[in-house]
Write an enzyme that holds these catalytic residues in place. Structure first.
Site, PDB file in Angstrom:
ATOM      1  N   HIS A  53      25.807  34.500 -73.145  1.00  0.00           N
ATOM      2  CA  HIS A  53      25.828  35.486 -72.632  1.00  0.00           C
ATOM      3  C   HIS A  53      25.775  35.253 -71.122  1.00  0.00           C
ATOM      4  O   HIS A  53      26.371  34.362 -69.993  1.00  0.00           O
ATOM      5  CB  HIS A  53      24.048  35.630 -72.037  1.00  0.00           C
ATOM      6  CG  HIS A  53      23.239  35.987 -73.634  1.00  0.00           C
ATOM      7  ND1 HIS A  53      22.738  34.396 -73.777  1.00  0.00           N
ATOM      8  CD2 HIS A  53      22.859  37.526 -73.710  1.00  0.00           C
ATOM      9  CE1 HIS A  53      22.098  35.435 -75.100  1.00  0.00           C
ATOM     10  NE2 HIS A  53      21.643  36.583 -75.144  1.00  0.00           N
ATOM     11  N   ASP A  69      23.790  33.310 -68.743  1.00  0.00           N
ATOM     12  CA  ASP A  69      23.563  32.075 -68.791  1.00  0.00           C
ATOM     13  C   ASP A  69      24.086  31.191 -68.030  1.00  0.00           C
ATOM     14  O   ASP A  69      24.376  29.677 -67.581  1.00  0.00           O
ATOM     15  CB  ASP A  69      23.857  31.445 -70.623  1.00  0.00           C
ATOM     16  CG  ASP A  69      22.943  32.418 -71.196  1.00  0.00           C
ATOM     17  OD1 ASP A  69      22.235  33.082 -71.038  1.00  0.00           O
ATOM     18  OD2 ASP A  69      23.984  31.842 -72.485  1.00  0.00           O
TER      19      ASP A  69
HETATM   20  C1  XUL Z   1      17.577  37.387 -79.527  1.00  0.00           C
HETATM   21  C2  XUL Z   1      18.933  36.827 -79.769  1.00  0.00           C
HETATM   22  C3  XUL Z   1      19.719  37.102 -79.041  1.00  0.00           C
HETATM   23  C4  XUL Z   1      21.374  37.324 -79.588  1.00  0.00           C
HETATM   24  C5  XUL Z   1      22.517  37.418 -77.889  1.00  0.00           C
HETATM   25  O1  XUL Z   1      16.544  37.055 -80.221  1.00  0.00           O
HETATM   26  O2  XUL Z   1      19.239  37.229 -81.162  1.00  0.00           O
HETATM   27  O3  XUL Z   1      20.009  35.989 -78.196  1.00  0.00           O
HETATM   28  O4  XUL Z   1      21.662  36.522 -80.138  1.00  0.00           O
HETATM   29  O5  XUL Z   1      21.978  38.252 -77.066  1.00  0.00           O
END
Ligand code: XUL
Ligand code: CO
Length: 436
Positions: free
Chosen positions: A101, A104
């Site tokens: 992300h 992150d």
């Molecule tokens: C949350 C989840 C996230 C997504 C990316 O449950 O799976 O980490 O994969 O935002």
């Protein structure tokens, strides 16, 4: 250069006879299975958020995991150190792909312009580390769910200013994903849902979600980003109800809004089970519609009702998942991203290796078993036999659209009571066990 995982070298394939816990027993990257190397079939990715930013916190307590790259007083230095540690980990583990992300990899600043500058700085380093190591980006994504501005959603927020903020964030995250050569971009709508319908204009929020996704598609085309867009379904948590509930709901939504040619699905095991489906159910619904793009590999706990994001170890699940992947012809842009975290008590850095080695071996075994099942063709033959009535006669005419209710009434009056056949579930379950 500082070493973050001293004492751990490159994880090697040592085969089933090895008792070295820091070695692969089944995953042999270069071994060819069903016409491709295991590495090419499985396309493993490490996720940044759990593996490097995870703290071990749970609803009842703060973090337990203390990491050598954490430096709360110096966030940008810490972000760089964390990225270097991550690339050391990727290289030692021998995976080729990673996912992140935006928030992150680089910490948020006081305003968007400054936040974007920070992100650019870290992306410079990521680009260099990718070049140095040969690592590639499976997908990038946006965290538009942690900050308090997103407490009522991002694209489904009642405020257009928050919608605009989320759009700006996705725009930037898509740009950096493109810059890093990302094969895809994921939308997980963390707070795109509601906690109570008493304060929610559901119809309007769904329309806004579609509008937002259309803007993302338009922008992707404008900047000529050639990665695949995915939606990652999840039924709930943190919201009581999330709009992209499961694969079937998402596919219906995409078709309704004319987005189904542009966006595929990233199916996560523990999200499928939270929606009261098998992991394989959601994979199959997506694959049957030509929309299975990528997988978030993990598992839940039968007795805990939330998204525990555990590392996958269940061979039934990995086998059935890989059967579905093989059947659709394998991944193209997608792969198996370990959206999984070590347990709160797994406090050592070494535990990150054990977790990933176990997940990779579980999927390697799943792949080998699925390849054998496919090659033997026993299940396919039994399935074919079960549906053979559709190959000719009235079955074929129904499928070709040549008959309606009247013809079928005439057929039934003429032929009388239909013959029935056993579903043979127990025999099939036994057969599956023979392969495991
Ligand atoms: C949350 C989840 C996230 C997504 C990316 O449950 O799976 O980490 O994969 O935002
Ligand atoms: Co996920």
């Amino acid at each position: 250069m500082r070493e973050y995982f001293p004492g751990i070298g490159k994880i090697a394939f040592e085969g089933g006879c090895s008792d070295n816990p820091l070695a692969f027993k089944h995953y042999n990257a270069e071994e060819v299975v069903a016409g491709k190397t295991m590495a090419d079939h499985l396309r493993f990715a490490v996720c940044y958020w759990h593996t490097f930013k995870g703290t071990g916190s749970d609803p009842f307590g703060p973090g337990t995991l203390i990491r050598p790259w954490d430096e709360p007083e110096r966030p940008m230095e810490a972000a760089e150190a964390c990225l270097r540690a991550a690339f050391e980990f990727f290289t030692k583990l021998g995976v080729g792909l990673w996912c992140f992300h935006d928030r992150d990899i680089a910490p948020e600043a006081d305003n968007l312009a400054e936040t974007n500058k920070r992100l650019d700085k870290i992306v410079d380093l990521a680009e260099q580390l990718q070049q140095d190591t040969g690592m590639k980006l499976l997908w990038g994504t946006t965290n538009a769910f942690s900050h308090r501005r997103f407490m009522a959603g991002a694209s489904t927020n009642p405020s257009p200013a928050v919608f605009a903020y989320a759009a700006s964030q996705v725009k930037k995250a898509m740009e950096v994903t493109q810059r890093l050569g990302g094969a895809g971009y994921v939308f997980w709508g963390g707070r795109e849902g509601y906690d109570t319908l008493l304060n929610t204009d559901l119809k309007r929020e769904l329309d806004h979600l579609a509008r937002f996704l259309q803007m993302a598609v338009d922008y992707k085309q404008k900047i000529r980003f050639d990665g695949q867009l995915y939606i990652e379904p999840k039924p709930k948590e943190p919201t009581k109800h999330q709009y992209d509930f499961d694969a079937a709901t998402v596919i219906g939504f995409l078709v309704q809004h004319g987005l189904d040619k542009e966006i595929k699905l990233n199916v996560e095991a523990n999200h499928a089970t939270l929606a009261a489906h098998d992991f394989q159910h959601d994979l199959m619904v997506a694959a049957a519609n030509g929309m299975l793009g990528s997988i978030d590999a993990n598992r839940g706990d039968l007795l805990i009702g939330w998204d525990t994001d555990q590392f996958p170890t269940n061979l039934y699940d990995t086998t059935l998942a890989m059967l579905t992947v093989l059947k659709m012809g394998g991944f193209t842009t997608g792969g198996l991203n370990f959206d999984a975290k070590v347990r709160r008590q797994s406090i050592d850095l070494e535990d990150l290796f054990h977790a990933h080695i176990g997940g990779m071996d579980a999927f390697a075994r799943g792949l080998k078993i699925a390849a054998k099942i496919t090659e033997d063709g026993k299940f396919d033959a039994l399935l074919k036999q079960r549906y053979c009535g559709w190959e000719e006669g009235v079955g074929a005419r129904i499928e070709r659209g040549e008959v309606g209710f009247e013809e079928l009434e005439a057929y039934t009056l003429k032929h009388g009571e239909p013959a029935v056949q056993s579903g043979r579930q127990e025999m099939l379950e036994n057969l599956l066990n023979e392969y495991l």
